[in-house]
Scaffold this motif. Structure first.
Motif, PDB file in Angstrom:
ATOM      1  N   LYS A 229     -66.677  24.813  75.207  1.00  0.00           N
ATOM      2  CA  LYS A 229     -66.694  25.764  76.310  1.00  0.00           C
ATOM      3  C   LYS A 229     -65.793  25.361  77.475  1.00  0.00           C
ATOM      4  CE  LYS A 229     -69.831  28.249  79.391  1.00  0.00           C
ATOM      5  NZ  LYS A 229     -71.235  28.401  79.841  1.00  0.00           N
ATOM      6  N   ASN A 230     -65.946  24.133  77.976  1.00  0.00           N
ATOM      7  CA  ASN A 230     -65.174  23.722  79.142  1.00  0.00           C
ATOM      8  C   ASN A 230     -63.671  23.755  78.884  1.00  0.00           C
ATOM      9  OD1 ASN A 230     -67.126  23.372  81.062  1.00  0.00           O
ATOM     10  ND2 ASN A 230     -67.454  21.218  80.646  1.00  0.00           N
ATOM     11  N   LEU A 233     -62.446  27.546  78.376  1.00  0.00           N
ATOM     12  CA  LEU A 233     -62.421  28.306  79.626  1.00  0.00           C
ATOM     13  C   LEU A 233     -61.324  27.809  80.558  1.00  0.00           C
ATOM     14  CD1 LEU A 233     -66.233  28.731  80.364  1.00  0.00           C
ATOM     15  CD2 LEU A 233     -64.618  30.527  79.728  1.00  0.00           C
ATOM     16  N   LYS A 403     -66.002  29.646  85.794  1.00  0.00           N
ATOM     17  CA  LYS A 403     -66.931  29.532  84.668  1.00  0.00           C
ATOM     18  C   LYS A 403     -66.914  28.159  84.010  1.00  0.00           C
ATOM     19  CE  LYS A 403     -66.560  34.477  83.575  1.00  0.00           C
ATOM     20  NZ  LYS A 403     -67.977  34.813  83.881  1.00  0.00           N
TER      21      LYS A 403
END
Length: 416
Positions: A229-230, A233, A403
């Protein structure tokens, strides 16, 4: 600051000369006025654009795979050195291009771009090896900062000879060819500390089938990257906001000409911008220690949004100077902190592979900003509207960056 850190920083000082002499200022003019003087202006401009696209495509295809291979023990420096030599030799070889020989010029230039960009991928990945996470923002910032100064010195020397070729008993075109040799020698000489003092610290142990395993590792990375995710994003955010940054860099000269600013003044502004960027890039590194790199990237995105809005309203030469100084205040900071922030997110032992992917996002992002600005300017009949349209890229970059997990936690990666 350690010897390894200083040596790493010095490479930015070394190779930034290529950016301004070959990419931005001197070679494009030499190509148009000398190498391609036997074809019409529109055609030569098109060919120059095609050559940049071809070089970008080649390195974008090669970067992730070469990165995956280079992550094995003892290979990162070999790849770095190979691309460095390719870039230096190609840059020097540009000096043999004669009048009307545009095909040879493009051929050599493409190889120089591959060498320059390829060596930068491995150089960026070495950031993981030369310093700690605590110092990564500062070291990355110092690299970009000294790169701005390092780019100016050989450029100024080259311009001095080109404007006054009689100083060496040369013609203007031969003095221009000399600038390519000066750039190559500068790049090579100040790369020596990097080659001598920086070594790969994080790596994957060699396997019996390195090529096969590299393909497998790269495939797994792309297949699963959305799940990280990190990283995912951040890359999406980076794709948008760095596109805006690069578009402003690339289109600033054309926009200045539209405003009626002469070429000589634009050249002076370009040089001043380099010197302004030096202290501000270091300042970004220092402020990142106090407020975090994440916060300072947000600040830079906001400043670039303001630049896009301000660019819509400017009408005078003073306005353009103010705009250029605003760009100089954050250009190096956002680039440097983006590099170090990404370095903290990725697995250290696979840094080159991930920086190869990072490079792809940075390269392909440079397509959409100029396209957005061009279409908007054409539809509205006003280049100011084109500049204003870039706020879309910064807003999207801001939203996606929000995010990214504030803790910037490392992902776990299955190396098998």
């Amino acid at each position: 600051m350690t010897k390894k850190e200083k040596s790493w920083i010095l490479y930015d000082w070394a190779n930034s000369a290529y950016s301004i002499v070959i990419t931005t200022a001197i070679l494009p003019v030499f190509f148009k006025q000398v190498a391609a003087n036997n074809i019409n202006s529109a055609t030569s401009t098109a060919y120059w654009g095609y050559s940049n696209s071809i070089a970008t495509l080649i390195i974008s295809i090669l970067a992730p795979l070469l990165g995956a291979i280079a992550d094995y023990k003892g290979r990162k420096k070999k790849f770095f050195s190979s691309f460095l030599i390719l870039g230096v030799m190609s840059t020097a070889l540009l000096s043999v291009v004669q009048e009307g020989n545009w095909i040879l010029c493009i051929f050599i230039y493409i190889f120089s771009v591959i060498g320059f960009t390829g060596s930068n991928i491995f150089y960026d990945a070495f950031l993981i090896d030369v310093t700690s996470e605590e110092n990564m923002d500062m070291i990355s910032s110092h690299g970009f900062a000294f790169g701005y100064i390092g780019s100016c010195i050989p450029f100024i020397i080259s311009i001095l000879f080109i404007k006054n070729p009689s100083l060496l008993g040369l013609t203007t075109s031969s003095a221009t060819r000399l600038s390519f040799i000066i750039t190559a020698l500068w790049w090579l000489f100040f790369s020596i500390p990097m080659i001598k003092n920086v070594n790969q610290t994080y790596y994957i142990e060699p396997s019996k089938h390195i090529i096969k395993d590299s393909f497998s590792s790269l495939f797994n990375t792309f297949k699963n990257i959305i799940g990280y995710k990190n990283i995912f994003l951040f890359l999406i955010s980076y794709f948008f906001y760095i596109d805006g940054v690069n578009t402003i860099i690339k289109m600033s000269t054309a926009y200045g000409l539209d405003l009626g600013i002469d070429g000589a003044t634009l050249m002076i502004i370009l040089l001043v911008l380099q010197f302004v960027a030096f202290p501000f890039t270091i300042l970004y590194g220092k402020l990142s220690k106090k407020f975090s790199a994440r916060t300072m990237i947000f600040v830079a995105i906001i400043i670039y949004t303001i630049i896009s809005i301000y660019g819509y309203f400017i009408t005078t030469k003073l306005d353009y100077w103010i705009l250029a100084l605003l760009v100089g205040s954050s250009q190096g900071g956002i680039q440097a902190l983006s590099r170090s922030y990404f370095g903290k997110l990725i697995p250290k032992e696979k840094s080159t592979e991930f920086f190869g992917i990072y490079n792809i996002f940075g390269r392909f992002s440079s397509i959409f900003g100029p396209l957005l600005m061009g279409i908007t300017s054409q539809v509205t009949g006003n280049s100011r509207s084109g500049v204003l349209s870039l706020i879309v890229l910064f807003i999207l970059g801001f939203i996606f960056f929000m995010k990214v997990d504030k803790s910037s936690e490392k992902i776990t990666y299955d190396l098998k």
